[in-house]
Design an enzyme around this catalytic site. Structure first.
Site, PDB file in Angstrom:
ATOM      1  N   LYS A 227      -0.121 -10.189  11.853  1.00  0.00           N
ATOM      2  CA  LYS A 227       1.028  -9.689  13.257  1.00  0.00           C
ATOM      3  C   LYS A 227       1.066  -8.723  12.456  1.00  0.00           C
ATOM      4  CE  LYS A 227       5.470  -9.927  12.852  1.00  0.00           C
ATOM      5  NZ  LYS A 227       6.212  -7.886  13.262  1.00  0.00           N
ATOM      6  N   GLU A 303       6.203 -11.842  -1.134  1.00  0.00           N
ATOM      7  CA  GLU A 303       6.309 -10.453  -1.957  1.00  0.00           C
ATOM      8  C   GLU A 303       7.681 -10.015  -1.287  1.00  0.00           C
ATOM      9  OE1 GLU A 303       6.552  -7.006  -3.466  1.00  0.00           O
ATOM     10  OE2 GLU A 303       4.775  -6.746  -2.367  1.00  0.00           O
ATOM     11  N   CYS A 337       8.906  -1.144  -2.304  1.00  0.00           N
ATOM     12  CA  CYS A 337       9.044  -2.595  -3.024  1.00  0.00           C
ATOM     13  C   CYS A 337       9.828  -2.545  -4.576  1.00  0.00           C
ATOM     14  CB  CYS A 337       8.842  -3.936  -3.175  1.00  0.00           C
ATOM     15  SG  CYS A 337       7.148  -3.768  -3.523  1.00  0.00           S
ATOM     16  N   GLU A 434      18.953  -2.339  -2.248  1.00  0.00           N
ATOM     17  CA  GLU A 434      16.970  -2.402  -2.015  1.00  0.00           C
ATOM     18  C   GLU A 434      17.787  -1.004  -1.032  1.00  0.00           C
ATOM     19  OE1 GLU A 434      13.167  -3.435  -2.160  1.00  0.00           O
ATOM     20  OE2 GLU A 434      13.889  -3.829  -0.890  1.00  0.00           O
TER      21      GLU A 434
END
Length: 536
Positions: A227, A303, A337, A434
């Site tokens: 996806k 991850e 990230c 983040e």
């Protein structure tokens, strides 16, 4: 891929240009002039891409097909917020169709039954085709994501090609062992493909993450339902059009576009999916892990997010550290990230570092990602733009000093001025969460024990950067930091051979390198009695 690839291509292409942009005087007037010049491109009329969007349907069992519901959704140009194309919106029924195709291809098809050498040749042909279509793919990726075209065309697409060739090389080197046992038995292990892999990729590096996922899975003989992120489906569909020419059998790789709750959740819950791999936010990772556990307890590789410390010791080469810290945070619009988003600088060099970091941010070239020399394009969409601006306001309200930036750039699209905060404290949201945007937070520390404690005081543990000329200091920090990757006097040095993944809430499992093959293999022990063996 040799370890120098990402460093040499990315760091030479971008870091060297950073140095060129940084040359010159640092007076206030020079900085303002550079700032006005560097951001002018963002307010110009957007450059028209030189490619047509031809593939917007789901890719199931080797064919492009409409969603079962007939629904579509819009993928937008981050430069303007305008529609690029309408893409098929997959849902649970489409996931069922794709999983059925992948299951049949695995249980009955030729892919896991052909020789490993034949599988490697298919992967090599796919890599060759992607390399041949480099410019078209790079144009679509830039259009869909807003990242600089030069970054995609010169670095990211070549890295995709190299990674697929790397895993093509692994295909015929996957094998078990013969193991001695206490008694007259022949014992061997078989490393078998795990089956149907469900994979979900993010929007910040769509095609690169596509290759990280499919490379090891295909090399091991698995079939896939992948996806895409709803924000960035175009490059994966373009590559899907190359699969038949590469010789990949029908049903081996199926690609669904759609939204998480509608398409992603059914994939994660599907009882006929044997394995999940996801790259994205920590919150979504938790949801995926829960769905996997509640269905058939399928294994999951994650991850996830990060808040990586970038530590500048008192003996560091300050000019190099400034440049690398700038790159570590602002690369890809800050949408990484592993971005070095907590810049810890020793108190003895803090003031010098801050002034140079501010000057470098002022010279950053922000503008249309299709324009040559652009370092920073727009953020991915309005949601991400608003999130970043909210964190910038939080930084100001919590008492951090806004040195530069902190504002929207232009009236169209999702451009944000490169932002630098000083006097940041560990308890501020900009030092904990983040942000995923062009916001650099610079913190001060006194000694190694302190910075280790503070750097590790995070729910994340993806990566870290250490800048020092003392190898004893480097070795101490490398072992003390609770992260999956430590870069010493460099940052974002990626390579097909180097494993990547995190500690703590930054994920589980590893991507890339030999380690990632384990994600897509089952180990079977086979024990056979021996009669009158000549030896044990």
């Amino acid at each position: 891929m040799a370890a120098r690839v990402f460093t040499s291509r990315l760091s030479r292409s971008f870091t060297s240009s950073f140095h060129l942009l940084s040359k010159g005087k640092n007076s206030h007037l020079d900085r303002v002039a550079a700032y006005k010049y560097s951001t002018a491109a963002a307010v110009e009329e957007p450059i028209k891409p030189t490619v047509n969007v031809e593939h917007t349907k789901l890719f199931i069992n080797g064919q492009f097909v409409d969603a079962a519901s007939g629904k579509t959704f819009s993928t937008l140009d981050p430069r303007t917020g305008e529609v690029i194309a309408h893409v098929a919106e997959g849902d649970a029924e489409d996931i069922n169709r794709a999983v059925a195709a992948a299951r049949k291809a695995f249980d009955e098809g030729p892919w896991p039954r052909m020789t490993a050498y034949e599988r490697s040749k298919v992967l090599l042909r796919l890599a060759d085709l992607i390399e041949k279509h480099n410019d078209q793919i790079a144009t679509l990726e830039t259009w869909d994501t807003g990242k600089p075209y030069e970054q995609v065309a010169k670095i990211e697409v070549p890295m995709v090609v190299r990674l697929l060739r790397y895993y093509a090389g692994w295909a015929d080197k996957i094998h078990g062992m013969t193991i001695p046992a206490d008694g007259p038995y022949h014992v061997q292990t078989l490393h078998e493909p795990i089956g149907v892999a469900g994979q979900i990729i993010p929007w910040n590096f769509p095609l690169l993450m596509f290759s990280w996922k499919i490379g090891p899975a295909l090399a091991c003989g698995n079939t896939i339902v992948l996806k895409t992120a709803e924000q960035t489906p175009l490059s994966a569909f373009y590559v899907a059009n190359l699969l038949q020419e590469a010789g990949l059998p029908e049903g081996v790789l199926n690609i669904i576009s759609g939204f998480g709750p509608i398409a992603g959740a059914p994939l994660c819950s599907h009882m006929d999916v044997d394995k999940l791999a996801f790259t994205g936010s920590t919150d979504t990772g938790k949801t995926i892990l829960s769905l996997a556990a509640k269905s058939n307890l399928k294994p999951v590789t994650l991850e996830l997010g990060g808040k990586s410390p970038f530590i500048v010791c008192e003996d560091a080469d300050i000019d190099t550290a400034v440049e690398q810290a700038h790159f570590a945070l602002f690369f890809n619009q800050g949408q990484c990230c592993c971005a070095g988003s907590r810049t810890y600088v020793h108190e003895k060099v803090y003031d010098e570092f801050l002034e140079k970091a501010k000057a470098r941010a002022l010279k950053r070239t922000v503008g249309d990602p299709f324009k040559s020399g652009t370092e920073q394009g727009p953020q991915i969409d309005s949601k991400q733009f608003d999130k970043i601006m909210k964190y910038i306001r939080s930084g100001v309200e919590s008492g951090a000093t806004l040195e530069t930036g902190g504002e929207r750039l232009g009236e169209k699209g999702y451009y944000i001025k490169p932002t630098v905060f000083s006097n940041v404290k560990d308890d501020m949201l900009i030092a904990q969460d983040e942000i995923f945007g062009p916001v650099q937070s610079i913190l001060k520390f006194k000694d190694l024990d302190e910075v280790v404690r503070r750097a590790n005081n995070s729910r994340y543990g993806l990566a870290a950067g250490v800048f020092t000329q003392n190898m004893d200091t480097a070795n101490t920090l490398a072992r003390a930091l609770k992260v999956g990757t430590v870069w010493i006097n460099c940052f974002d040095t990626f390579d097909a051979t180097i494993p990547f993944g995190g500690y703590k809430m930054s994920g589980q499992g590893r991507e890339k390198g030999e380690y990632s093959l384990k994600n897509y293999l089952q180990v079977k022990a086979v024990v056979t009695p021996l009669k009158n063996p000549a030896w044990l």
